[in-house]
Design an enzyme around this catalytic site. Structure first.
Site, short mmCIF file in Angstrom:
data_model
loop_
_atom_site.label_atom_id
_atom_site.label_comp_id
_atom_site.label_asym_id
_atom_site.label_seq_id
_atom_site.Cartn_x
_atom_site.Cartn_y
_atom_site.Cartn_z
CB CYS A 42 -0.91 0.00 1.23
SG CYS A 42 -2.07 1.39 1.25
CG ASP A 44 -0.72 3.90 5.34
OD1 ASP A 44 0.17 4.42 6.05
OD2 ASP A 44 -1.91 3.84 5.68
NE ARG A 46 -0.77 4.58 8.77
CZ ARG A 46 -2.05 4.33 9.07
NH1 ARG A 46 -2.47 4.47 10.32
NH2 ARG A 46 -2.89 3.93 8.13
CG HIS A 98 -1.44 -1.19 5.84
ND1 HIS A 98 -1.97 -0.19 6.63
CD2 HIS A 98 -1.67 -0.79 4.56
CE1 HIS A 98 -2.47 0.77 5.85
NE2 HIS A 98 -2.30 0.42 4.60
CO CO Z 1 -3.41 1.12 3.06
#
Ligand code: CO
Length: 227
Positions: A42, A44, A46, A98
């Site tokens: 992803c 993302d 994080r 995630h």
């Molecule tokens: Co994501």
């Protein structure tokens, strides 16, 4: 004054740190890359691939998009997979989702963000496919975590069914496809126990992974550690 000065400063420190350990490091990288792994994850912020699995530049080829989707019509993802498998000859493809994935949560809630809603239809397809399993989970957070897991399993299936994976297996090239999920809240990876090493292995591996959900203490998003 250059914009984002601090990022350039960070970069100089980072490069110096690496050169202090291995003065030839960057010189060697200019000649070739030989990664063993393709990571599909992803976007993302994080979930940074290299840091999570402790790999240096040159060790993992990375493709990231919102909600780690492998779509058969996505030329971007397919090109990354084709280059990694055919040219770099990676041995492993890791599809890593995630927990706390904003794209997955938006899909469950029917939230609208704009153009990205159309992309998230791929995750919506996963939700619809597994509606009966998801409807059994009353708690919204647990349901979201389950959809994160299901999404990985489905994307592994999509990847294994690309012409790229089938052709690689057909010609006897060693290639393993794995489905993992990462806990943003504890920094740990969990193995979704789907590993596919040839075309025939996909369906049994897919079914086993689905059966394993819940039973192996996944979906808790925090306490369980992968082996
Ligand atoms: Co994501």
């Amino acid at each position: 004054m250059r914009a984002l000065q601090h990022l350039f400063a960070n970069n100089r420190l980072w490069a110096e740190r690496i050169k202090a350990q291995d003065p030839e490091f960057f010189g060697k990288l200019t000649k070739q890359q030989r990664p063993d792994y393709l990571w599909i994850g992803c976007s993302d912020s994080r979930v940074p691939a290299n840091q999570i699995i402790g790999l240096l530049p040159g060790e993992v080829f990375v493709h990231r998009n919102v909600a780690n989707v492998v779509a058969h019509s996505d030329l971007n993802c397919l090109s990354a997979v084709q280059f990694a498998v055919d040219v770099l000859q990676v041995r492993h493809v890791i599809v890593c989702g995630h927990y706390e994935c904003g794209g997955v949560i938006a899909t469950l809630r029917g939230q609208r963000f704009g153009l990205v809603d159309n992309w998230l239809r791929y995750v919506q397809d996963v939700r619809v496919k597994h509606a009966s399993m998801l409807d059994e989970i009353s708690d919204e957070a647990s349901r979201a975590r389950r959809l994160c897991e299901l999404n990985v399993i489905e994307q592994v299936g999509n990847l294994c069914q690309t012409s790229i994976a089938s052709d690689a297996w057909e010609r006897g090239q060693p290639l393993s496809v794995h489905g993992w999920i990462y806990g943003v809240g504890d920094g740990l990876l969990r193995d979704l126990k789907i590993q596919v090493d040839n075309s025939a292995a996909l369906i049994p591996a897919y079914e086993t992974a689905l059966e394993g959900l819940g039973r192996d203490g996944l979906s808790d998003g925090g306490d369980h550690q992968a082996h």
